[in-house]
Design a protein around this motif. Structure first.
Motif, short mmCIF file in Angstrom:
data_model
loop_
_atom_site.label_atom_id
_atom_site.label_comp_id
_atom_site.label_asym_id
_atom_site.label_seq_id
_atom_site.Cartn_x
_atom_site.Cartn_y
_atom_site.Cartn_z
N MET B 1 0.84 -1.20 0.00
CA MET B 1 0.00 0.00 0.00
C MET B 1 0.88 1.25 0.00
SD MET B 1 -3.54 0.82 1.46
CE MET B 1 -3.62 0.29 3.14
N ASN B 2 1.93 1.24 0.82
CA ASN B 2 2.80 2.40 0.84
C ASN B 2 3.44 2.66 -0.51
OD1 ASN B 2 2.26 2.80 3.45
ND2 ASN B 2 4.25 2.22 4.26
N GLU B 3 3.93 1.57 -1.13
CA GLU B 3 4.60 1.71 -2.41
C GLU B 3 3.62 2.27 -3.43
OE1 GLU B 3 4.69 -0.83 -0.49
OE2 GLU B 3 6.81 -1.11 0.02
N PHE B 4 2.39 1.78 -3.37
CA PHE B 4 1.37 2.25 -4.29
C PHE B 4 1.13 3.75 -4.11
CE2 PHE B 4 -3.18 3.20 -4.91
CZ PHE B 4 -3.24 3.02 -6.27
N TRP B 5 1.00 4.15 -2.85
CA TRP B 5 0.70 5.55 -2.57
C TRP B 5 1.86 6.43 -3.03
CZ3 TRP B 5 2.53 9.81 -0.16
CH2 TRP B 5 1.61 10.84 0.07
N GLU B 6 3.08 5.99 -2.67
CA GLU B 6 4.23 6.82 -2.99
C GLU B 6 4.47 6.93 -4.48
OE1 GLU B 6 7.20 5.22 -0.36
OE2 GLU B 6 5.99 5.86 1.34
N ALA B 7 4.08 5.88 -5.23
CA ALA B 7 4.22 5.95 -6.69
C ALA B 7 3.27 6.99 -7.29
CB ALA B 7 3.95 4.58 -7.29
N LYS B 8 2.18 7.24 -6.56
CA LYS B 8 1.20 8.22 -7.06
C LYS B 8 1.72 9.66 -6.96
CE LYS B 8 -3.23 8.40 -6.17
NZ LYS B 8 -4.48 8.33 -5.41
N VAL B 9 2.60 9.90 -6.00
CA VAL B 9 3.11 11.26 -5.81
C VAL B 9 4.04 11.60 -6.96
CG1 VAL B 9 4.44 12.78 -4.30
CG2 VAL B 9 2.93 11.07 -3.32
N LYS B 10 3.73 12.68 -7.64
CA LYS B 10 4.55 13.07 -8.79
C LYS B 10 5.35 14.33 -8.43
CE LYS B 10 3.14 10.09 -12.02
NZ LYS B 10 2.81 9.06 -11.01
N LEU B 11 6.61 14.10 -8.11
CA LEU B 11 7.48 15.23 -7.80
C LEU B 11 8.30 15.57 -9.04
CD1 LEU B 11 8.68 14.21 -4.21
CD2 LEU B 11 6.81 15.73 -4.82
N ARG B 12 8.14 16.79 -9.52
CA ARG B 12 8.87 17.22 -10.72
C ARG B 12 9.92 18.24 -10.30
NH1 ARG B 12 3.68 16.36 -13.52
NH2 ARG B 12 2.90 18.14 -12.37
N TRP B 13 11.17 17.82 -10.34
CA TRP B 13 12.24 18.69 -9.86
C TRP B 13 12.60 19.70 -10.93
CZ3 TRP B 13 12.43 18.13 -4.92
CH2 TRP B 13 12.06 16.90 -4.36
N ALA B 14 12.94 20.91 -10.49
CA ALA B 14 13.17 22.01 -11.42
C ALA B 14 14.65 22.36 -11.50
CB ALA B 14 12.37 23.24 -10.96
N GLU B 15 15.00 23.09 -12.55
CA GLU B 15 16.29 23.78 -12.62
C GLU B 15 16.05 25.21 -12.16
OE1 GLU B 15 19.38 22.66 -13.77
OE2 GLU B 15 18.46 20.68 -13.61
N LEU B 16 17.01 25.76 -11.42
CA LEU B 16 16.82 27.12 -10.91
C LEU B 16 16.88 28.14 -12.05
CD1 LEU B 16 18.87 27.24 -7.60
CD2 LEU B 16 16.41 27.62 -7.85
N ALA B 17 15.96 29.10 -12.02
CA ALA B 17 16.00 30.22 -12.97
C ALA B 17 16.88 31.34 -12.40
CB ALA B 17 14.59 30.72 -13.23
N ASP B 18 17.03 32.43 -13.16
CA ASP B 18 17.91 33.52 -12.72
C ASP B 18 17.24 34.45 -11.72
OD1 ASP B 18 19.88 32.61 -14.36
OD2 ASP B 18 19.32 33.91 -16.04
N SER B 19 15.90 34.48 -11.77
CA SER B 19 15.22 35.39 -10.84
C SER B 19 13.85 34.83 -10.47
CB SER B 19 15.08 36.79 -11.46
OG SER B 19 14.05 36.79 -12.41
N TYR B 20 13.40 35.21 -9.27
CA TYR B 20 12.10 34.77 -8.76
C TYR B 20 11.44 35.93 -8.01
CZ TYR B 20 13.26 29.91 -9.79
OH TYR B 20 13.56 28.75 -10.42
N ASP B 21 10.10 35.86 -7.92
CA ASP B 21 9.40 36.82 -7.06
C ASP B 21 9.70 36.54 -5.59
OD1 ASP B 21 8.33 37.95 -9.30
OD2 ASP B 21 6.42 36.86 -9.18
#
Lengths: 80, 402
Positions: B1-21
């Protein structure tokens, strides 16, 4: 953690009461602001700090020691 | 059940941009929650969360997962009750199962003075929106499984304040649910990047230096756990914070169900059961400031006797593992949130031993502060300048443990 007492030798830390020696930065010059800083604010140094510990369950004297707050090896306590 | 749940989480890692708010330093619960609420409540998505290790790897993954609002002062009761209610709705909102479970928080008393303290707590809780009742020993004997009503012969259980909303949730899942929600809305979250400096010009924040290069921004939020002082030092802001270790442990699996979250100030510990059946125990911070995450025998030794005395069944359990977090302790045991003397440098710190339960409301309030430029009424009492104004909010007896 072992704290080295100049009078009693190496003693476990639960015999002791910790005391900070507040150091107000020189950049704060206003006397009132210095009082507030002394009362509430901390350098919170990660590294070697100079502290006063009271040997409550031993010689009942204040002892100034240096201690490394970043060091996982808690027995690494030096007499200061 | 844990593996199933954790597979559902979609973490999309980013590259840092030059500026942010907005740049949030620290990918723990409070940082992620701030980014989440900025994006979802206020539509501010040019936000970066910069984590030096992995998200939820600091205190957000080391706490003992208690959610409660039974504090001792009106300002705190209001704030934590808001957080407790947001937690109750977090699964529906994020569509992620955070294993939120309401078990009730029982604060046991063993003296006449303790009875008065807990009766006062119940009264202040009721007055400011948290559901807490004082209950007599008969109720405790009936409702708490396996309790010894006269531990050690000198701590008779003489009543308790019962906080009905007291709950637990799986801490990792809270972090992941908030991170996923923020990422989906367009927030950039990066791991293994450390902030090495904060640049200011004319008393205003203009950017941060990181191990992945400089970033331009006019708003920086320090949502750092134990190392909050290092962030504030970068801009010369003094903090009323000392970093103390806090230790906790779990035992092996206890076969029976144990719903309540039990605390005893006189016996000096609290205990609850995890979803895996482990008995989770904790006490108070180590007395000396330290950044060390070593866990020691002394801690277990000091509370095991009292724990077994109150719950004799625990003598059959073994300590499975123990760990340590580094808590940012404020002098009055109340958080320190909001603006600082440096324009654009915001802090959310002083979360000591009570940060996990505050994640939703803390992030919501910080996001509101950033979006509107006005400190929300809910967190106005927690401002950094309260010390200079002599308006501290002493609440040690109800925040000091879990």
């Amino acid at each position: 953690m072992i704290i080295t007492c100049p009078h009693c030798g190496d003693r476990p830390f639960d015999e002791w009461v910790h005391g900070e020696i507040p150091v107000v930065p020189d950049t704060i010059t206003d006397p009132d602001e210095r009082d507030i800083d002394r009362a509430y604010f901390h350098n919170n140094t990660e590294g070697v700090v100079r502290e006063a510990w009271f040997h409550l369950a031993g010689c009942r004297r204040w002892v100034v020691i240096t201690r490394d707050t970043s060091n996982g090896v808690r027995s690494d306590i030096a007499r200061g | 059940m844990n593996e199933f749940w954790e597979a559902k989480v979609k973490l999309r890692w980013a590259e840092l941009a030059d500026s942010y708010d907005v740049v949030v330093i620290g990918g723990g619960g409070h940082g992620l929650s701030t980014a989440y609420h900025l994006a979802l409540r206020h539509g501010i998505t040019k936000v970066a969360v910069i984590e030096k290790s992995y998200i939820g790897g600091g205190n957000s993954g080391r706490n003992t997962t208690v959610i409660r609002a039974n504090y001792g002062i009106p300002e705190a009761v209001r704030f934590y009750q808001r957080s407790l209610e947001l937690y109750e709705n977090l699964e529906a909102e994020t569509d992620r199962w955070i294993m939120h479970r309401v078990g009730g928080n029982w604060w046991l008393v063993h003296t006449e003075a303790g009875r008065r303290t807990e009766q006062a707590r119940a009264a202040v809780n009721q007055a400011f929106g948290a559901k807490t009742d004082f209950v007599e020993p008969e109720v405790i004997a009936r409702e708490i499984p396996g309790i010894n009503m006269n531990p050690l012969g000198q701590f008779p259980v003489m009543g308790a304040s019962l906080h009905h909303g007291g709950a637990t949730a799986r801490h990792d899942r809270v972090n992941w649910a908030l991170a996923e929600g923020a990422m989906r809305a367009g927030v950039d979250i990066v791991q293994d990047v450390e902030v090495t400096g904060i640049n200011t010009s004319g008393g205003k924040v203009v950017g941060v230096e990181t191990t992945a290069g400089p970033i331009a921004t006019e708003t920086v939020v320090s949502a750092v756990g134990g190392h909050a002082t290092r962030m504030a030092d970068m801009v010369g802001v003094r903090l009323p914070i000392r970093t103390h270790p806090l230790q906790a442990f779990v035992t092996n699996h206890y076969e029976r169900k144990f719903d309540p979250i039990i605390a005893s100030a006189d016996l000096g510990f609290y205990v609850s059961q995890t979803a895996r059946g482990e008995m989770l125990g904790g006490a108070h911070i180590d007395p000396e400031p330290s950044y060390s995450r070593r866990a020691g025998h002394h801690f277990v030794n000091s509370i095991a006797r009292n724990m077994v005395a109150l719950f004799p069944f625990m003598s059959g359990l073994r300590v499975l593992r123990q760990w340590t977090g580094t808590c940012d302790m404020s002098p009055d045991y109340t958080p320190v949130m909001g603006v600082t003397p440096v324009n654009g440098f915001l802090i959310t710190t002083g979360w000591g031993t009570w940060g996990f339960k505050a994640i939703p409301a803390g992030g919501e309030a910080m996001a509101q502060l950033i979006a509107t430029g006005e400190t929300p009424e809910l967190i106005a009492p927690f401002a950094l300048d309260r010390f200079a104004r002599d308006r501290t909010l002493a609440d040690r007896s109800s925040s000091g443990t879990h």
